[in-house]
Design a protein around this motif. Structure first.
Motif, PDB file in Angstrom:
ATOM      1  N   TYR A  98       0.860  -1.181   0.000  1.00 23.84           N
ATOM      2  CA  TYR A  98       0.000   0.000   0.000  1.00 23.84           C
ATOM      3  C   TYR A  98       0.895   1.230   0.000  1.00 23.84           C
ATOM      4  O   TYR A  98       1.773   1.365   0.862  1.00 23.84           O
ATOM      5  N   THR A  99       0.668   2.127  -0.944  1.00 25.54           N
ATOM      6  CA  THR A  99       1.493   3.321  -1.074  1.00 25.54           C
ATOM      7  C   THR A  99       0.636   4.571  -0.990  1.00 25.54           C
ATOM      8  O   THR A  99      -0.359   4.696  -1.713  1.00 25.54           O
ATOM      9  N   MET A 100       1.012   5.493  -0.102  1.00 28.19           N
ATOM     10  CA  MET A 100       0.336   6.777  -0.004  1.00 28.19           C
ATOM     11  C   MET A 100       1.320   7.885  -0.339  1.00 28.19           C
ATOM     12  O   MET A 100       2.354   8.045   0.316  1.00 28.19           O
ATOM     13  N   SER A 101       1.004   8.653  -1.364  1.00 27.62           N
ATOM     14  CA  SER A 101       1.827   9.803  -1.743  1.00 27.62           C
ATOM     15  C   SER A 101       1.452  11.000  -0.883  1.00 27.62           C
ATOM     16  O   SER A 101       0.275  11.275  -0.655  1.00 27.62           O
ATOM     17  N   ILE A 102       2.482  11.705  -0.404  1.00 26.54           N
ATOM     18  CA  ILE A 102       2.277  12.941   0.341  1.00 26.54           C
ATOM     19  C   ILE A 102       2.725  14.090  -0.554  1.00 26.54           C
ATOM     20  O   ILE A 102       3.917  14.193  -0.881  1.00 26.54           O
ATOM     21  N   ALA A 273      -0.176  -3.755  -6.056  1.00 21.12           N
ATOM     22  CA  ALA A 273       0.138  -2.475  -5.432  1.00 21.12           C
ATOM     23  C   ALA A 273      -1.106  -1.600  -5.372  1.00 21.12           C
ATOM     24  O   ALA A 273      -1.843  -1.474  -6.361  1.00 21.12           O
ATOM     25  N   ARG A 274      -1.330  -0.990  -4.215  1.00 18.18           N
ATOM     26  CA  ARG A 274      -2.458  -0.077  -4.015  1.00 18.18           C
ATOM     27  C   ARG A 274      -1.903   1.320  -3.819  1.00 18.18           C
ATOM     28  O   ARG A 274      -1.054   1.539  -2.954  1.00 18.18           O
ATOM     29  N   PHE A 275      -2.390   2.283  -4.606  1.00 16.57           N
ATOM     30  CA  PHE A 275      -1.889   3.647  -4.521  1.00 16.57           C
ATOM     31  C   PHE A 275      -2.985   4.601  -4.069  1.00 16.57           C
ATOM     32  O   PHE A 275      -4.155   4.457  -4.438  1.00 16.57           O
ATOM     33  N   ALA A 276      -2.604   5.577  -3.263  1.00 15.02           N
ATOM     34  CA  ALA A 276      -3.526   6.614  -2.814  1.00 15.02           C
ATOM     35  C   ALA A 276      -2.720   7.890  -2.591  1.00 15.02           C
ATOM     36  O   ALA A 276      -1.485   7.883  -2.592  1.00 15.02           O
TER      37      ALA A 276
END
Length: 310
Positions: A98-102, A273-276
């Motif tokens: 799980y990937t979270m972009s800041i 892969a999960r992106f948010a």
């Protein structure tokens, strides 16, 4: 943009086992990367899950600052900012990432410096201050840190033969002075770097730039899986060599950690892969700067659910 966690997905287990020390010893470690003092507690039920903070830095240095080819320091006060910032959670079963972009324009408190854009944290205090700022913002304890600069990004992209990107529509970035044509195309180092940096000439601005970065990362994972296999030892060696030349990681990540990470991820591909993106309340001008105001409560709630499910 993509350091050891995502860059080595799909590499052959046997090749990585024999190469643990050979390639692991080549990975540049960052000494004292983590902040001192109080930090968020580890999740009470993480069952071996791992949280990474990945950064791409926009050093204007003419010399590399990350990886084994670095010929100057990773961080100097005021010289670099974190152009890309991603929190990555690898579940204990190593089946989903799980990937979270800041967003780089997120307006956040930076310890000892008041409030500013999150990318200033690296500029003012290097990896420790960046990690501390993100931990304070999210309430997440970072287990490992990885970073790549523009030089490394170009070299890593070229090492895989370029990445296949589908550009949704024609655009022109007046700042970078680059045209992007709609359609699927293979982008090499310089063009790929411009694509993941683009935020002018697209309707979503910074948010479209994040989409480009996530799109690039998916494609990079696919290229790595295709080229780095036991049946292709030369391709595997080339990818591993490119990673070690371009990426720097915290000094708490041992060779064994790298080996176990890659062995666990060898069956994972981009579809897992999960992106948010960190939830945004609004944009506004603060002290003459364009800034994004994050929904801190929603961000923490999202990541809490991620930790609970992994």
């Amino acid at each position: 943009m993509s350091v050891v966690l995502l860059a080595v997905l799909g590499l052959g287990a046997g090749a990585l086992w024999w190469g643990t020390n050979h390639y692991g010893d080549q990975v540049t470690r960052i000494p004292d990367a983590f902040p001192t003092g109080p930090r968020p507690p580890a999740p009470t039920a993480d069952h071996g899950a791992t949280t990474f903070l990945l950064a791409g830095v926009d050093s204007r240095s003419t010399r590399p600052t990350t990886g084994t080819q670095a010929t100057t320091r990773l961080w100097r006060y005021g010289a670099q900012r974190s152009d890309t910032l991603m929190l990555v959670r690898l579940g204990a079963d190593e089946r989903v990432v799980y990937t979270m972009s800041i967003p780089r324009d997120s307006w956040v408190p930076i310890p000892g410096h008041g409030s500013a854009k999150v990318n200033a944290a690296f500029s003012w205090g290097g990896p420790p201050l960046l990690i501390q700022t993100v931990e304070n913002l999210t309430g997440v304890r970072v287990d490992h840190f990885g970073v790549i600069d523009w030089h490394g990004f170009r070299r890593l992209t070229d090492a895989v033969g370029g990445v296949r990107i589908t550009v949704p529509e024609d655009s022109y970035d007046p700042v970078l002075q680059v045209h992007f044509r709609a359609g699927t195309q293979v982008m090499h180092g310089e063009q790929a770097l411009a694509y993941v940096r683009q935020r002018h000439g697209v309707p979503g601005g910074e948010l479209d730039r994040i989409k480009h970065q996530q799109q690039y990362l998916r494609s990079l994972v696919g290229e790595m899986r295709a080229k780095a296999r036991l049946t292709n030892p030369l391709g595997t060696a080339r990818i591993l060599d490119a990673i070690t030349r371009t990426v720097s990681v915290d000094d708490r990540m041992s060779n064994g950690d790298l080996r176990n990470l890659v062995l666990g991820l060898r069956h994972l591909d981009a579809s897992h892969a999960r992106f948010a993106t960190a939830p945004i309340v609004r944009s506004e001008m603060i002290r003459g700067q364009y800034a994004l105001i994050l929904d801190k409560a929603a961000l923490r709630a999202i990541w809490h659910r991620v930790e609970a499910s992994s």
